[in-house]
Design an enzyme around this catalytic site. Structure first.
Site, mmCIF file in Angstrom:
data_model
loop_
_atom_site.group_PDB
_atom_site.id
_atom_site.type_symbol
_atom_site.label_atom_id
_atom_site.label_comp_id
_atom_site.label_asym_id
_atom_site.label_seq_id
_atom_site.Cartn_x
_atom_site.Cartn_y
_atom_site.Cartn_z
ATOM 1 N N ASN A 46 -33.384 16.856 -17.511
ATOM 2 C CA ASN A 46 -34.203 17.601 -18.464
ATOM 3 C C ASN A 46 -35.616 17.687 -17.902
ATOM 4 O O ASN A 46 -36.118 16.724 -17.327
ATOM 5 C CB ASN A 46 -34.219 16.894 -19.819
ATOM 6 C CG ASN A 46 -32.829 16.736 -20.398
ATOM 7 O OD1 ASN A 46 -32.004 17.627 -20.284
ATOM 8 N ND2 ASN A 46 -32.564 15.598 -20.990
ATOM 9 N N GLY A 100 -36.047 19.196 -23.222
ATOM 10 C CA GLY A 100 -35.520 17.987 -23.843
ATOM 11 C C GLY A 100 -35.902 16.697 -23.150
ATOM 12 O O GLY A 100 -35.348 15.643 -23.452
ATOM 13 N N GLN A 101 -36.865 16.751 -22.241
ATOM 14 C CA GLN A 101 -37.269 15.529 -21.545
ATOM 15 C C GLN A 101 -38.077 14.643 -22.483
ATOM 16 O O GLN A 101 -39.037 15.090 -23.106
ATOM 17 C CB GLN A 101 -38.100 15.867 -20.300
ATOM 18 C CG GLN A 101 -38.405 14.652 -19.450
ATOM 19 C CD GLN A 101 -39.094 14.994 -18.139
ATOM 20 O OE1 GLN A 101 -39.431 16.148 -17.879
ATOM 21 N NE2 GLN A 101 -39.291 14.002 -17.307
ATOM 22 N N HIS A 124 -35.028 11.585 -13.912
ATOM 23 C CA HIS A 124 -33.742 10.916 -14.062
ATOM 24 C C HIS A 124 -32.629 11.941 -14.196
ATOM 25 O O HIS A 124 -32.842 13.050 -14.661
ATOM 26 C CB HIS A 124 -33.741 9.948 -15.252
ATOM 27 C CG HIS A 124 -34.097 10.573 -16.561
ATOM 28 N ND1 HIS A 124 -35.390 10.931 -16.904
ATOM 29 C CD2 HIS A 124 -33.333 10.875 -17.633
ATOM 30 C CE1 HIS A 124 -35.397 11.429 -18.133
ATOM 31 N NE2 HIS A 124 -34.162 11.419 -18.601
ATOM 32 N N HIS A 134 -28.721 12.446 -15.642
ATOM 33 C CA HIS A 134 -27.653 11.962 -16.512
ATOM 34 C C HIS A 134 -26.327 12.282 -15.835
ATOM 35 O O HIS A 134 -26.063 13.445 -15.519
ATOM 36 C CB HIS A 134 -27.690 12.682 -17.867
ATOM 37 C CG HIS A 134 -28.949 12.485 -18.640
ATOM 38 N ND1 HIS A 134 -29.029 11.600 -19.689
ATOM 39 C CD2 HIS A 134 -30.167 13.070 -18.527
ATOM 40 C CE1 HIS A 134 -30.256 11.649 -20.194
ATOM 41 N NE2 HIS A 134 -30.958 12.540 -19.503
#
Length: 114
Positions: free
Chosen positions: A87, A93-94, A100, A102
């Site tokens: 994100n 949506g971070q 990182h 997912h």
């Protein structure tokens, strides 16, 4: 000086995590709020806020991260497929400003995702 992100605190072992991989460049651990049966976060130890801050100098690091993701997908039994998501920014949506990825799998994943 800015406050450490939760991911930096995990890297520094100030906060426990269910770690599934660690090497000199990255750390991978199970998400505490999983969105799929397998939900692992893969993070670089280098502090990079988001994909927007990546540079050409990070190409080798990114290659390493994706190699770790591939190995973890095999290790975690995701032979039927998986999804890798990052994100970027508020609208993306971070919520943690430390790059990182997912790794999601263990069930069919719908599209579009959000």
């Amino acid at each position: 000086m800015s406050e450490k992100t939760i991911f930096k605190r995990i890297i520094d072992k100030e906060i426990p995590a269910n770690i599934v991989h660690e090497d000199e460049l990255c750390l991978a651990f199970h998400d505490v709020n999983p969105q799929a049966p397998v939900h692992v976060l893969v993070i670089p130890k280098k502090e990079i806020a988001s994909a927007n801050q990546l540079t050409g100098d990070d190409a080798e690091l990114l290659g390493h991260l994706f190699g770790v993701i591939r190995t973890l997908a095999q290790k975690l039994g995701l032979e039927n497929g998986y999804r890798v998501v990052t994100n970027c920014g508020n609208d993306g949506g971070q919520t943690v400003y430390h790059l990182h990825f997912h790794l999601l799998g263990g069930r069919p994943l719908a599209w579009p995702p959000g």
